[in-house]
Design an enzyme around this catalytic site. Structure first.
Site, mmCIF file in Angstrom:
data_model
loop_
_atom_site.group_PDB
_atom_site.id
_atom_site.type_symbol
_atom_site.label_atom_id
_atom_site.label_comp_id
_atom_site.label_asym_id
_atom_site.label_seq_id
_atom_site.Cartn_x
_atom_site.Cartn_y
_atom_site.Cartn_z
ATOM 1 N N GLU A 1 132.788 33.571 66.253
ATOM 2 C CA GLU A 1 134.209 33.284 66.040
ATOM 3 C C GLU A 1 134.425 31.783 65.823
ATOM 4 O O GLU A 1 133.886 30.960 66.549
ATOM 5 C CB GLU A 1 135.022 33.752 67.248
ATOM 6 C CG GLU A 1 136.516 33.553 67.088
ATOM 7 C CD GLU A 1 137.295 33.944 68.328
ATOM 8 O OE1 GLU A 1 138.510 34.207 68.204
ATOM 9 O OE2 GLU A 1 136.713 33.983 69.429
ATOM 10 N N LYS B 1 142.412 38.635 63.128
ATOM 11 C CA LYS B 1 142.283 39.033 64.527
ATOM 12 C C LYS B 1 143.528 39.781 65.005
ATOM 13 O O LYS B 1 144.645 39.264 64.947
ATOM 14 C CB LYS B 1 142.054 37.772 65.365
ATOM 15 C CG LYS B 1 141.755 37.981 66.828
ATOM 16 C CD LYS B 1 141.390 36.628 67.442
ATOM 17 C CE LYS B 1 141.062 36.717 68.921
ATOM 18 N NZ LYS B 1 140.623 35.405 69.460
ATOM 19 N N CYS C 1 136.660 38.959 68.604
ATOM 20 C CA CYS C 1 136.726 38.499 69.986
ATOM 21 C C CYS C 1 137.558 39.371 70.924
ATOM 22 O O CYS C 1 137.100 40.403 71.378
ATOM 23 C CB CYS C 1 137.205 37.046 70.037
ATOM 24 S SG CYS C 1 136.850 36.237 71.628
#
Length: 390
Positions: free
Chosen positions: A125, A202, A239
């Site tokens: 990330e 994300k 993540c």
């Protein structure tokens, strides 16, 4: 250097600790229970690659996940690479110097992956920058943000993808110039010809401890895309999305065969969860998962506070690496080091995805119709939980 400040005091890896404590039949039995197989199925790495990795101070490990031989389908062999790394120069250096130093480091690791015949590589990330979102400072960190299609990270990786005939997943801080210069946490997918294939933003943004990332970007708006590549159907669960089973579920619904989880997470917060979530997702959704975490301890010029009551501080802990891969049957590789840059290579037979679906029937029995009906009711303002009372 700041990125490696605490490396000497950190445990190298859980795997090394176990190997030093167990041997023979005891170690095999532990492997069977914990890793899902007695033998790690290590793949031989070229001596030239080993020497190159040693010279450039990164770890390299390789494992195989063979599937059962089928009568009607040929094996679908894919080699994937997961890269974990620390930043390359202190965070006090100019932005372009920090980024270029990481580029120089990563080019070597991708070159090693190419020499080993890796087909798909995924970086961690926000790989091209320090994980500065903890500071909540807009400058200079927003200067790392770039266009997903034409930014410096994408241009740099396009050449490497074409050179090595490799799909590259590049999680970056994206600057959307067409929509008010807004910023997103984004994974860019570049195909083996060096062409931009697409991006995913994300879906879940943390607001816990030092991870107050909503200062910079909001929840993503790209859904749960699966990218059809020459080497299989891939997806990226960025993540914090790993904490949400529904996020993993939807990539499976969209027919992903490999789901990458590029992350940045520290030992004091999530390490006890790390080995569980991506592995559970592989089991529940009958696909391969690739969990990637950065390494090092990143120190910033100015102190910052967080939501956990700690005094002001300049770093927020040790990124513990430990990148690993899990197969649909729940077996997994050992993790990379907790303290060192590394390349994890895993050879997968994608036929295993269907084989495990046939064996366990999780997708057949998951009852999406029931969940959809219940969730549709749950999101309404007048919803009442289904609780039976005396």
């Amino acid at each position: 250097m700041a990125a490696e400040k605490k490396s000497n005091s950190e445990l190298w890896s859980l795997e090394k600790l176990l190997e030093n404590s167990l041997s023979g039949a005891d170690l095999q039995e532990f492997n069977r229970i914990y890793y899902g197989r007695k033998d790690h199925h290590e793949i031989e790495i070229k001596k030239s690659t080993q020497g190159f990795a040693l010279k450039n101070n990164f770890e390299v490990a390789a494992y195989d996940f063979p599937a059962q031989k089928e009568e009607t389908r040929s094996p679908r062999i894919v080699k994937v690479g997961a890269i974990q790394h620390s930043i390359a120069v202190p965070t006090t250096k100019p932005i372009t110097e920090q980024r270029d130093a990481i580029f120089k480091k990563i080019e070597k690791v991708i070159s090693a992956a190419g020499d080993e015949g890796v087909n798909v590589v995924c970086l961690q990330e926000a790989w091209s920058m320090p994980f500065a979102f903890c500071t909540r400072e807009k400058q200079p960190w927003c200067e790392f943000a770039e266009c997903a299609q034409t930014g410096p990270s994408t241009v740099f990786l396009k050449e490497l993808a074409k050179k090595h005939n490799m799909v590259i997943i590049s999680p970056i801080l994206e600057r959307d110039e067409n929509h008010g210069d807004t910023i997103w946490n984004t994974a860019v997918v570049i195909d083996e010809n060096g062409n931009y294939l697409g991006k995913h933003r994300k879906n879940h943004i943390p607001r816990v401890g030092d991870f107050n990332e909503s200062t910079y970007y909001y929840e993503g708006n790209t859904g749960h895309p699966v990218f059809q590549t020459k080497f299989g159907k891939i997806a990226i669960n960025i993540c914090y999305g790993r904490h949400h089973p529904q996020n993993w579920l939807m990539f499976g619904v969209n027919q992903a065969e490999i789901v990458f989880n590029p992350s940045a997470t520290v030992s004091g917060l999530s390490e006890h969860l790390w080995s569980v979530e991506a592995r559970n997702a592989a089991i529940a959704n009958s696909y391969f998962t690739v969990a990637i975490n950065r390494v090092g301890t990143e120190e910033f010029p100015n102190e910052f506070t967080s939501g956990d009551g700690r005094p002001a501080h300049k770093d927020f802990g040790h990124f513990y690496g430990s990148s690993y891969v899990t197969a649909p049957d729940g077996s997994r590789t050992p993790g990379l080091s907790r303290v060192k840059d590394g390349l994890l290579i895993t050879q997968l037979d994608l036929n295993m995805c269907r084989q495990i679906k046939d064996k366990w029937g999780f997708t057949m029995t998951q009852r999406l119709d029931l969940y959809a009906d219940s969730l549709n009711k749950a999101i309404k303002p007048d919803y009442k939980p289904q609780i039976i009372k005396k």
